[in-house]
Structures are given as C-alpha cells and as structure tokens.
Design an enzyme around this catalytic site. Structure first.
Site, short mmCIF file in Angstrom:
data_model
loop_
_atom_site.label_atom_id
_atom_site.label_comp_id
_atom_site.label_asym_id
_atom_site.label_seq_id
_atom_site.Cartn_x
_atom_site.Cartn_y
_atom_site.Cartn_z
N HIS A 67 66.04 -15.08 -3.21
CA HIS A 67 65.91 -13.66 -3.53
C HIS A 67 67.25 -12.95 -3.32
CE1 HIS A 67 61.47 -13.86 -3.87
NE2 HIS A 67 61.60 -14.80 -2.96
N TYR A 335 64.27 -18.00 7.05
CA TYR A 335 64.89 -16.68 6.93
C TYR A 335 65.97 -16.50 8.00
CZ TYR A 335 61.09 -15.01 3.84
OH TYR A 335 60.20 -14.82 2.82
#
Length: 361
Positions: A67, A335
């Site tokens: 992303h 992440y």
C-alpha cells in the site's frame, strides 16, 4: 556428614545449580530463536514476508512495503452511542473522536497507476479523549484470499515477477490457486471487480474479526465496514491515461464539502468463524449503525500527518480485542518490520526530515 540445616557450599552443589540455570537460559534462547526464525531458516518471519514484498514490487526507499501509494486525510468520527452496549471503548460513547487516516492502493510501487488494481484501502487512527488509540486497516473487498500467513507468503511467491518477462508466471499462479481452494470466494469477487474512480465511493471491510467487550466483561465477536454516503462516479477508472486520478478526485470532492461513511458493525452468531478471513458471515447477522466517519481534509503523504503512522491493527483501546484470526499477529509484525525499514531510510534521504518515533498509546 552434611547437616540439612546448613547451606551446602560444596563445588559439586554449585556446579549443579549453574548447570540448571544454564539449561533454563539455553531453552529460553532456543525458544526466542525459534520464534524469531534464527534457528529455523524455513520458518515464516516478518523479515521473510517483507523481503518477499520487496522481491515482488521492488524497493522504494522511504515508502511502505505494501500500500505504498496513498494520500493522508484527517477528520473525525461522530458516534451515535448505538455500539456502546457492546463495547466500553470510549469511541462508542456518543460524541466526536478525531482521526488521522490514509487512503491507498495495494502494492509496493508508489508510482503504480491508480487503475492497476481494483482494490482500495482505508487506514484510520482514532485518538480517544483518554489517550487510548484504535488503529484499523480496511480494504474494499468482502473477503481475503487466504486464511493463514503461510498461505499469503506462498501467494506472494507464486506472484513474484519472472525476471525474463517482468510478469508473474501464470503456471505458478494457477498452481497456487489449485492448491488453495479457500481462495474461491475472493476469486469470484475479483472476476467482476473493477478499479473505481474514487476513494469516496468505496465500502471498506475490516476482513478480520475482532472482539468487543462490554461493561460486564461479555465478549462479542464482530466485523465492521465503512459504507460510503457518496455513490456517484464509482464505475469507471478516471480519465484515460491519468495514472494519478484518485488523489485529485479526493481533493476536488472535498472542495464541495466533507465526505462521509457509515460505520456498520456486524455481530457474529455462535459458530460464525472468527479465525478465517476468507469466509463472509451470513447476510442475516445483526448489524449496528455505530455512527458517521467524516473526512474533511487531505494532504500528500510525503508531508502529511499519516506519513509516520504505523496502522498496526493490534493497537486497540480497552473494549476492543483481537480475535483468534492468525492473520492479525502476522499483519502487526509485518507492519512493524516495514515501518522500521522505511523510517530508517527516510532519515537518510537528502532534504528530508527524520521521522519522529511514534508515541505508544
């Protein structure tokens, strides 16, 4: 003869004690080594997962490993109090909670055309008045392709571009899907999915299940979805040849006023799967309108407030807990690895301001 009432100071006694301590330390180190992947090279670790994302898309210094292309936005959530009976999280008390968020498209290339994929994402960080945070990342698809981190890693491997063609090998992709029948629901959705012309007209699903906890400690598995109030312009993918229409569309819409979504929270029935993001819950499950998400401003991610936020889905306030979905800890760990890589790189890019470490909620 040794008196049991007096300490044993013999060398043999000391050696035995030290041997026991060493054994405990060795077991502990081995356990941490196994969890970290140090003693098991084939074990899936955050590093291996993020490395594979880089192998697929390339490495773009200072950007997220997935992303990567996105835009910051700010706004607030207006709670109507309807979810308060199910969760003591302060955000569900009637009133307003500020947020910093991000719209994005999947993939690690920050220069990819907006129409290259049919999926959009919405990430949000709510900051409650008591200082606790709720961070959530959602996608514009009702189910995830796979249920386990190992299967996701295998999918990435199958989709790695062939050096000679620059594209994934169709035979490897087909073999992966044949070996993973759980991808059927996602593939059925993908066959008709088209890149939308606006972030503002998309619905965004949590995909993973979570658990709400009420004032009595009662636990209720849930999923949620952001449903747009804007419905125009969602069919075609922007202007022909325009690779960056999504951010421009968002900015133009905001000149006409804030954008809104309804937060719909679905309550699971007994037996509904909470550990499998490939399976949607039946449509007849009770759904609560919890309030309105309002986006009132946008800013480029390079200088915007979302730049240095890790939208870790396990940063949760009191009253919201993780479910048993194995994708959640894998997402959180990946992440964190991506965050450390990109912020370290940003600190060394010429002309950039080093990111500030995040304050833990």
């Amino acid at each position: 003869m040794h008196n049991p009432s007096t300490p044993d100071t013999s060398p043999t006694r000391h050696l035995g004690s030290w041997a026991l301590i060493a054994a405990v330390v060795a077991v502990t180190v081995a356990a941490f080594g196994y969890v970290g992947g140090w003693l098991a090279p084939q074990r899936l670790t955050p590093k291996r997962l993020v490395d594979q994302l880089q192998d697929n898309a390339g490495t773009f210094a200072g950007y997220r490993r997935n992303h990567a292309k996105g835009v910051c936005m700010t706004g607030y959530f207006d709670s109507n109090g309807h979810a308060q009976p199910y969760s003591v999280a302060q955000i569900f008390t009637a009133g307003r909670t500020p947020l910093v968020g991000r719209f994005a498209i999947p993939g690690g290339n920050p220069y990819a055309p907006d129409g290259s994929v049919p999926i959009r994402s919405m990430a949000l960080r709510f900051t409650q008045a008591n200082g606790q945070q709720w961070r959530t990342g959602m996608n514009s698809m009702p189910v995830f392709p796979v249920a386990a981190p190992q299967a996701f890693f295998a999918q990435l491997q199958a989709q790695q571009p062939d050096p000679t063609t620059g594209k994934p090998d169709p035979a490897k992709v087909a073999a992966f899907f044949a070996a993973h029948p759980e991808t059927a629901a996602f593939r059925a959705w993908a066959k008709t999915a088209k890149p939308s012309a606006s972030f503002a007209t998309e619905s965004y699903w949590s995909l993973n299940a979570f658990v709400f906890v009420d004032a009595h400690g009662t636990r209720q598995p849930v999923r949620w979805r952001m449903v747009p109030m804007a419905t125009d312009g969602g069919g075609d993918a922007g202007k022909a040849g325009d690779a960056d229409y999504l951010a421009a569309d968002l900015a133009e819409r905001l000149t006409r006023g804030p954008l809104r979504w309804q937060l719909q929270i679905t309550l699971a029935n007994a037996g509904d799967p909470t550990n499998d993001a490939t399976k949607a819950w039946p449509d007849d499950r009770r759904t609560i309108d919890a309030g309105t998400l309002v986006i009132d401003a946008t800013q480029a991610q390079e200088s915007g407030p979302c730049r240095d936020i890790n939208y870790d889905p396990l940063v949760l306030p009191h009253g919201i807990e993780a479910s048993d979905d194995p994708l959640l800890p894998a997402r959180s760990a990946a992440y964190a690895d991506s965050y450390l890589r990109r912020t370290s790189e940003e600190a060394h890019l010429p002309g950039t301001v080093a990111p500030q470490p995040e304050k833990q909620p």
